[in-house]
Design an enzyme around this catalytic site. Structure first.
Site, PDB file in Angstrom:
ATOM      1  N   ALA A 153       0.848  -1.194   0.000  1.00  0.00           N
ATOM      2  CA  ALA A 153       0.000   0.000   0.000  1.00  0.00           C
ATOM      3  C   ALA A 153       0.882   1.242   0.000  1.00  0.00           C
ATOM      4  O   ALA A 153       1.580   1.510   0.985  1.00  0.00           O
ATOM      5  CB  ALA A 153      -0.910  -0.003   1.221  1.00  0.00           C
ATOM      6  N   PHE A 183      -3.173   8.064  -0.643  1.00  0.00           N
ATOM      7  CA  PHE A 183      -3.019   6.716  -0.101  1.00  0.00           C
ATOM      8  C   PHE A 183      -3.909   5.719  -0.839  1.00  0.00           C
ATOM      9  O   PHE A 183      -5.057   6.022  -1.168  1.00  0.00           O
ATOM     10  CB  PHE A 183      -3.390   6.730   1.392  1.00  0.00           C
ATOM     11  N   HIS A 184      -3.366   4.528  -1.095  1.00  0.00           N
ATOM     12  CA  HIS A 184      -4.121   3.413  -1.677  1.00  0.00           C
ATOM     13  C   HIS A 184      -3.976   2.212  -0.752  1.00  0.00           C
ATOM     14  O   HIS A 184      -2.887   1.668  -0.590  1.00  0.00           O
ATOM     15  CB  HIS A 184      -3.572   3.064  -3.071  1.00  0.00           C
ATOM     16  N   SER A 185      -5.072   1.784  -0.147  1.00  0.00           N
ATOM     17  CA  SER A 185      -5.002   0.670   0.805  1.00  0.00           C
ATOM     18  C   SER A 185      -5.050  -0.670   0.077  1.00  0.00           C
ATOM     19  O   SER A 185      -5.229  -0.731  -1.142  1.00  0.00           O
ATOM     20  CB  SER A 185      -6.164   0.749   1.802  1.00  0.00           C
TER      21      SER A 185
END
Length: 952
Positions: free
Chosen positions: A789, A808-810
């Site tokens: 991530a 942000f990319h989870s």
């Protein structure tokens, strides 16, 4: 009384060196006169720039001195006008001195001299304040023409050792000065370092002095000339024989000397250019294969079955069939011609059909080039030409992507609507194939009897696979390795522009080194240096990491001729099948390290780019070992130095000329693309930040077209000042080694942080900002099971206040533990910031449930932009310390699979409540664009709640 002559009366005699002195004095008078007048009358004004003035900046640049103020501008223009006469005469006298019947080089150099003189008039009388674009066009043209003028004059110099020495010193100083010039310009423009522009100005003035000084050396040569004016009717004609260059004559047995002492023939030059373009098409079609293959697993979220198309590179196995081999080698133009299917693929609307066409083009191209090398294996000069054309084709492909912001204009994902030059590419390809067909019977160089190679062919084939993978994965785009070493703001390393031109220059240097010094290129010492460069690139960041990248670049390009020329000694079908099959394995390997969560066996190689680089160098080492086994005695290691054959020497010179031309083109692109950094937000008077989050699906739209231009239109029309992009890392073979952020940043006028680089094993997160990015840090959040991530923590300077922006990319839905740990990490990170903050994110949560309450919590201090919006799952905008004024959701159209979410925030005002306002109650500067109301445009409209929300 003037002397008499039988052909007429001599009325005047002008010594030739007077022309050179007149040129020098008038040129220096123009520049120095303007400098003196400018400093005397407008000193503080001409030292002022967009960032600083006196006393921080205390010496004026050339452009500020000669173009901004009256009367210094007039002083400069008057003396430059006077200089034009001696300048044209200088070019004419140089042509008279250097001309000879069996060479076109003197005519070419004279043409360049006239061109430089005309373009000098262009940037002199059209200043940047009159017309910035045309001023730049003339200035760039002048600088580009300086290289062939300088090299040509040095090559054509009469046998005057002192003059040659001065020319070499002045030319070296001129081009060497360009390096610190660019460095201090970047320090001024990008880093805004106080006083950097003054140092830049000194280097800029040095270029002027050196440029004029180079032409002043003609005083030594023209002392043997007299211009005689006779009172006669008619014109005397004569043929002046060029005097041989004493330095080159002394070194006539050296490879470089032989190359540039050959007769220039335009038809042969066109043959070389045609072969290079065919090499360009090979690399264009090959690099497009990964992009069209990637479309299918992208939409299937896993293995789709279409990945088998990468095996279209193994077509050389057909050369293992003896009955076919002669037919294939004897009909190379046919194979080249049929590979055009890969260029015509853009006409097919169906993604499956396009993939089929590209696969066929790759099949034919790989077969054609392998057959070309194999057919020339007993003819060293012809083999060198084919390898040179193929490798220079790679350089041309990289420059094309550099010029088109990392998209190749002839790819099948391009068309006339998104910046493609497909029709032009096909037309030039047809001309190149026709030229290759016409010259297919010609031959250069002597043939050598074939010898049975030593050692197993698998070693030679492994070397081919390793080097093709290295060239494709690292050098098919000039920004790839730059992004490997990128680590956020403040900038501490190279940038894609202008330093991509450095990578391209290193490619040219490496190839030339490999051709002229094959003994060194094929040795273990060179391999060791290349391996050290690979290790530095893999393990380091900033400038040190990039120096490793340049070292590896030079080595790979230098060793390529050795590896291929060795491989053709073996059975071509078996050897090149092994090579391309190995290449395919490496392609999958370098994708598996990041796609481990979606492919079988992926966890075994998770995040092991170091293993990929080690494997690549070991494969190249296999090729080097095989080449050394078959190198023979030193006398036999001269296969790439065809000294005894004038045609072969001349042939090599054409490829060197093409290399030089491509370097000029690369430098011009770097200059034209250099960002202005004069960006402003859309509604600065209202102190508004319009922020958006968008998952761009790797810049391939639903119909397999490149989507950058449509994205740029939507971002511009929604007036985004800050936007986070996710699924944005395209710097792998399977994604075309692209960088969408370059196009968006340049066209929209925004600062950009690419986020964690390609060697960080994420799908990418990027940040674009109309506000300067003061600092940024990249994070890889805990991911014990699923995909990594990525996150960016950036601080921007918005209206004089520092604002933190998080992108942000989870992890995926299938990995709940990953997402739990990531939510805790990011919550602490956001909570650690005392500044007003905005989160632009992809969270994979239900509003109000589970991890949502970790992101929106007392620990993070963050608030949801619209707690009442319960129709979200992926994209979220959170904030703190700002007044939220609006929120909107814009439908994606067919660009991607995710909408664009937008929030408006007012800087300097406190957080507010959730009370809604009608649009009529909102000041105009805080409203969302009317364009997307109702049906919107191009399938982009406000949706979910059908219109924007405004908050009190």
């Amino acid at each position: 009384m003037p002397p008499k002559h039988r052909d007429g009366d001599v009325v005047a005699v002008i010594p030739g060196h007077w022309i050179a002195w007149a040129h020098t004095l008038s040129a220096y008078a123009a520049f120095l006169g303007a400098l003196i007048v400018g400093v005397w009358l407008h000193y503080t004004k001409i030292v002022q720039n967009e960032h600083y003035g006196y006393p921080v900046e205390w010496f004026p640049s050339v452009s500020a001195t000669i173009g901004d103020k009256y009367p210094e501008r007039s002083v400069f223009q008057i003396f430059i006008a006077i200089c034009s006469g001696p300048r044209f005469m200088l070019v004419f006298l140089w042509y008279c001195m250097s001309n000879r019947k069996d060479s076109s080089l003197s005519k070419f150099v004279a043409g360049v001299g006239v061109f430089r003189t005309l373009t000098c008039g262009g940037w002199t009388y059209i200043t940047s304040t009159d017309d910035h674009d045309w001023h730049d066009i003339f200035m760039i043209s002048y600088l580009v023409a300086t290289l062939p003028w300088t090299i040509g004059c040095t090559m054509l110099s009469p046998p005057n050792p002192e003059a040659i020495k001065y020319r070499k010193y002045l030319a070296s100083a001129f081009f060497g000065t360009l390096v610190p010039l660019v460095y201090f310009f970047i320090q001024h423009k990008v880093h805004r370092v106080p006083g950097a522009y003054t140092i830049y100005a000194f280097f800029e003035w040095s270029l002027v002095l050196l440029d004029v000084g180079f032409d002043t050396v003609t005083v030594m040569d023209f002392s043997s000339f007299e211009i005689v004016v006779k009172d006669v009717k008619g014109l005397a004609r004569g043929d002046n024989q060029r005097v041989a260059d004493a330095v080159l004559e002394k070194e006539k047995n050296r490879a470089v000397g032989q190359v540039f002492n050959a007769r220039f023939v335009w038809s042969e030059m066109l043959d070389a250019a045609a072969d290079v373009y065919l090499g360009f098409v090979f690399w264009s079609v090959l690099t497009s294969l990964g992009v069209v293959v990637w479309y299918f697993p992208l939409w299937h979220m896993g293995i789709s079955g279409y990945e088998v198309a990468i095996l279209s590179t193994v077509s050389p196995l057909l050369l293992g069939i003896r009955q076919l081999r002669g037919l294939i080698v004897g009909n190379l133009p046919v194979l080249y011609a049929t590979s055009v299917v890969g260029l015509f693929a853009y006409l097919l609307q169906s993604p499956e059909s396009r993939l089929g066409a590209v696969s066929f083009g790759v099949w034919q191209s790989c077969l054609a080039w392998t057959a070309a090398w194999s057919g020339a294996r007993n003819n060293p000069a012809k083999l060198e030409a084919k390898i040179s054309a193929w490798t220079i084709g790679l350089i041309a492909s990289s420059i094309a992507k550099f010029a088109f912001q990392t998209n190749n204009p002839v790819w099948p994902i391009m068309n006339e609507n998104n910046g493609g030059w497909n029709k032009t590419g096909i037309l030039v390809f047809i001309l190149a194939v026709a030229k290759a067909w016409q010259g297919s019977s010609s031959d250069s160089g002597s043939r050598q009897p074939s010898e049975k190679p030593k050692g197993p062919s698998i070693l030679a084939g492994s070397g081919v696979g390793g080097i093709i993978f290295g060239l494709h994965s690292l050098l098919s785009d000039s920004s790839t390795m730059i992004l490997w070493v990128w680590d956020g703001y403040p900038i501490r390393g190279p940038m894609a522009v202008p330093h991509g031109a450095w990578t391209i220059a290193a490619m040219a240097v490496g190839l030339a080194f490999g051709l002229f010094y094959p003994n060194l290129a094929r040795g273990w010492t060179a391999f060791g240096i290349g391996s050290i460069g690979a290790a530095i690139l893999t393990l380091s960041h900033h400038w040190f990491g990039y120096y490793g990248a340049l070292t590896l670049t030079v080595y790979m390009m230098a060793v390529t001729p050795t590896i291929i020329s060795n491989a053709v000694k073996f059975a071509p079908g078996r050897t090149f099948f092994v090579g391309f099959f190995t290449y395919n394995i490496m392609v999958l390997f370098h994708v598996w390290v990041v796609a481990y969560a979606f492919v079988p066996g992926g966890p075994l190689v998770r995040e092991h780019t170091d293993w990929v680089m080690t494997s690549m160098m070991l494969l190249i080492g296999c090729g080097v070992f095989s080449a050394l086994q078959n190198g023979g005695a030193p006398a036999k290691q001269e296969s790439f130095r065809p000294a005894a054959n004038p045609a072969a020497r001349r042939q090599r010179s054409y490829y060197i000329y093409i290399l030089l031309f491509l370097q000029l083109l690369s430098a011009s692109v770097a200059y034209l693309r250099f960002p202005s950094y004069n960006y402003e937000p859309y509604h600065k008077d209202d102190k508004v930040i319009t922020a958006g989050i968008w998952t761009i699906h790797f810049s391939i739209d639903n119909d397999m077209w490149s989507s950058e231009r449509r994205m740029e239109s939507l971002i511009r029309e929604t007036e985004l000042d800050v936007v986070g992009l996710l699924e944005s890392d395209l710097q792998r073979i399977i994604m075309g080694n692209r960088d969408t952020t370059q196009y968006l940043a340049e066209e929209l006028g925004m600062w950009v942080d690419y986020g964690p680089g390609p060697n960080k094993h994420t799908w990418g997160a990027a940040l674009l900002s109309k506000f300067p990015i003061v600092n940024s840090t990249h994070h890889l959040l805990p991911s014990p099971v699923g995909e990594l991530a990525p996150a960016i923590h950036a601080t921007i300077d918005a209206y004089g206040e520092l604002i933190d922006v998080f992108v942000f990319h989870s992890g995926q839905e299938e990995d709940p533990e990953d997402r739990r740990q990531q939510s805790e990490y990011l919550s602490k990170l956001m909570g650690s910031s005392p500044r007003p903050s905005i989160l632009l994110s992809y969270l994979v949560i239900d509003p109000g449930k589970g991890n949502y309450n970790t992101y929106v919590s007392d620990q993070s201090g963050m608030l949801d932009i619209d707690p009442s919006d319960d129709d979200r799952w992926c994209e979220y905008i959170l904030y703190k310390g700002l007044r939220r004024s609006g929120y909107a959701r814009v439908s994606r159209g067919s660009i991607t699979d995710t909408e664009l979410q937008i929030g408006k925030f007012v800087v300097g005002e406190p957080e507010n409540g959730n009370r809604l306002l009608s649009e009529e109650e909102v000041p105009a500067g805080l409203r969302f664009p009317e364009l997307f109301k109702g049906k919107g445009v191009r399938d982009h409209r406000y949706h979910v709640f059908d219109e924007p929300k405004y908050f009190l």
